[in-house]
Motif scaffolding. Structure first.
Motif, short mmCIF file in Angstrom:
data_model
loop_
_atom_site.label_atom_id
_atom_site.label_comp_id
_atom_site.label_asym_id
_atom_site.label_seq_id
_atom_site.Cartn_x
_atom_site.Cartn_y
_atom_site.Cartn_z
N LEU A 141 0.81 -1.21 0.00
CA LEU A 141 0.00 0.00 0.00
C LEU A 141 0.85 1.27 0.00
O LEU A 141 0.45 2.28 -0.59
CB LEU A 141 -0.92 0.01 1.22
CG LEU A 141 -1.85 -1.20 1.38
CD1 LEU A 141 -2.59 -1.13 2.71
CD2 LEU A 141 -2.80 -1.30 0.21
N GLU A 142 2.00 1.21 0.67
CA GLU A 142 2.85 2.41 0.79
C GLU A 142 4.27 1.99 1.15
O GLU A 142 4.47 1.06 1.94
CB GLU A 142 2.29 3.31 1.89
CG GLU A 142 3.12 4.55 2.18
CD GLU A 142 2.60 5.34 3.38
OE1 GLU A 142 2.92 6.54 3.44
OE2 GLU A 142 1.91 4.78 4.25
N LEU A 179 7.07 0.26 5.45
CA LEU A 179 6.25 -0.46 4.48
C LEU A 179 4.88 -0.71 5.09
O LEU A 179 4.78 -1.27 6.18
CB LEU A 179 6.91 -1.79 4.12
CG LEU A 179 6.11 -2.79 3.29
CD1 LEU A 179 5.83 -2.24 1.90
CD2 LEU A 179 6.86 -4.11 3.19
N ARG A 180 3.85 -0.26 4.41
CA ARG A 180 2.48 -0.53 4.84
C ARG A 180 1.88 -1.45 3.80
O ARG A 180 1.94 -1.16 2.59
CB ARG A 180 1.70 0.79 4.95
CG ARG A 180 0.43 0.70 5.75
CD ARG A 180 -0.14 2.08 6.04
NE ARG A 180 -0.32 2.88 4.85
CZ ARG A 180 -1.39 2.82 4.04
NH1 ARG A 180 -2.37 1.99 4.29
NH2 ARG A 180 -1.46 3.60 2.97
N TRP A 181 1.35 -2.59 4.27
CA TRP A 181 0.81 -3.56 3.31
C TRP A 181 -0.37 -4.31 3.88
O TRP A 181 -0.56 -4.40 5.09
CB TRP A 181 1.88 -4.50 2.81
CG TRP A 181 2.83 -5.13 3.81
CD1 TRP A 181 2.99 -4.86 5.15
CD2 TRP A 181 3.79 -6.14 3.52
NE1 TRP A 181 3.98 -5.64 5.68
CE2 TRP A 181 4.48 -6.43 4.72
CE3 TRP A 181 4.15 -6.84 2.38
CZ2 TRP A 181 5.49 -7.39 4.79
CZ3 TRP A 181 5.16 -7.77 2.44
CH2 TRP A 181 5.81 -8.04 3.64
N ARG A 182 -1.18 -4.84 2.97
CA ARG A 182 -2.38 -5.59 3.32
C ARG A 182 -2.09 -7.07 3.09
O ARG A 182 -1.62 -7.45 2.02
CB ARG A 182 -3.54 -5.16 2.45
CG ARG A 182 -4.83 -5.89 2.73
CD ARG A 182 -5.92 -5.42 1.78
NE ARG A 182 -7.19 -6.04 2.13
CZ ARG A 182 -8.26 -5.99 1.34
NH1 ARG A 182 -8.22 -5.33 0.18
NH2 ARG A 182 -9.36 -6.59 1.72
N TRP A 183 -2.36 -7.88 4.10
CA TRP A 183 -2.20 -9.33 3.99
C TRP A 183 -3.58 -9.96 3.99
O TRP A 183 -4.40 -9.69 4.86
CB TRP A 183 -1.44 -9.90 5.17
CG TRP A 183 -0.06 -9.38 5.41
CD1 TRP A 183 0.64 -8.47 4.67
CD2 TRP A 183 0.78 -9.72 6.51
NE1 TRP A 183 1.87 -8.24 5.24
CE2 TRP A 183 1.98 -9.00 6.37
CE3 TRP A 183 0.63 -10.58 7.59
CZ2 TRP A 183 3.02 -9.11 7.27
CZ3 TRP A 183 1.67 -10.69 8.49
CH2 TRP A 183 2.86 -9.96 8.33
N LEU A 224 -5.76 -8.22 7.03
CA LEU A 224 -5.13 -7.31 7.98
C LEU A 224 -4.25 -6.31 7.24
O LEU A 224 -3.84 -6.54 6.11
CB LEU A 224 -4.33 -8.07 9.05
CG LEU A 224 -3.08 -8.86 8.65
CD1 LEU A 224 -1.85 -7.99 8.52
CD2 LEU A 224 -2.82 -9.94 9.69
N GLU A 225 -3.99 -5.20 7.91
CA GLU A 225 -3.05 -4.22 7.40
C GLU A 225 -1.91 -4.08 8.39
O GLU A 225 -2.15 -3.76 9.56
CB GLU A 225 -3.73 -2.87 7.18
CG GLU A 225 -2.79 -1.84 6.57
CD GLU A 225 -3.44 -0.49 6.42
OE1 GLU A 225 -2.83 0.51 6.88
OE2 GLU A 225 -4.55 -0.42 5.84
#
Length: 145
Positions: A104-105, A118-122, A135-136
């Motif tokens: 995501l970022e 690092l921002r990410w969606r699992w 989850l994020e």
């Protein structure tokens, strides 16, 4: 993967990871000893019609897949936490779980230039394609100046 290898919109996939009944029971008995995780006969008559995995075990499986696929060999050193965690459907013994992680970022901290964020969606899906975890997460990376 190194921090520089991540880009917004990137999708990382991993799995499947099979969850055996004995593993589900052992985790639940130790960490989440609620009857619908630990008592097969009682769970059979319950709302879910059988044993289901602890949501925390589901998170652990996602972490295992992420660590083996995306974080191995990286500069990752910690996480400050999750923005949210959802378990939209139960995980059952014998489910084969697949991970889809979406970036995501990515950014460097303004106050600490050697800190990558690092921002990410699992998301985890079972063998039927049903989403069982969403989850994020935020991951931190130690970078060179």
């Amino acid at each position: 993967m190194r921090f520089a290898d991540f880009s917004v919109g990137q999708v990382i996939e991993a799995g499947p990871r099979l969850l055996e009944r004995t593993e589900l029971l052992a985790f639940a008995q130790r960490y989440d000893p609620q009857w619908f995780h630990t008592e097969p006969e009682r769970a059979e008559a319950g709302r879910f019609g059988g044993l289901i995995a602890s949501g925390w075990q589901t998170c652990g499986i996602a972490m295992q897949l992420v660590a083996e696929t995306a974080l191995r060999g990286s500069e990752s050193f910690a996480s400050p936490g999750l923005a949210y965690v959802k378990w939209p459907h139960p995980v059952r013994p014998g489910d084969a779980l697949r991970l889809r992680a979406t970036v995501l970022e990515t950014r460097r901290s303004q106050s600490q230039p050697t800190l990558g964020i690092l921002r990410w969606r699992w998301q985890l899906f079972n063998q039927l394609g049903t989403e069982v975890l969403d989850l994020e997460a935020t991951s931190l990376f130690e970078l060179s100046a």
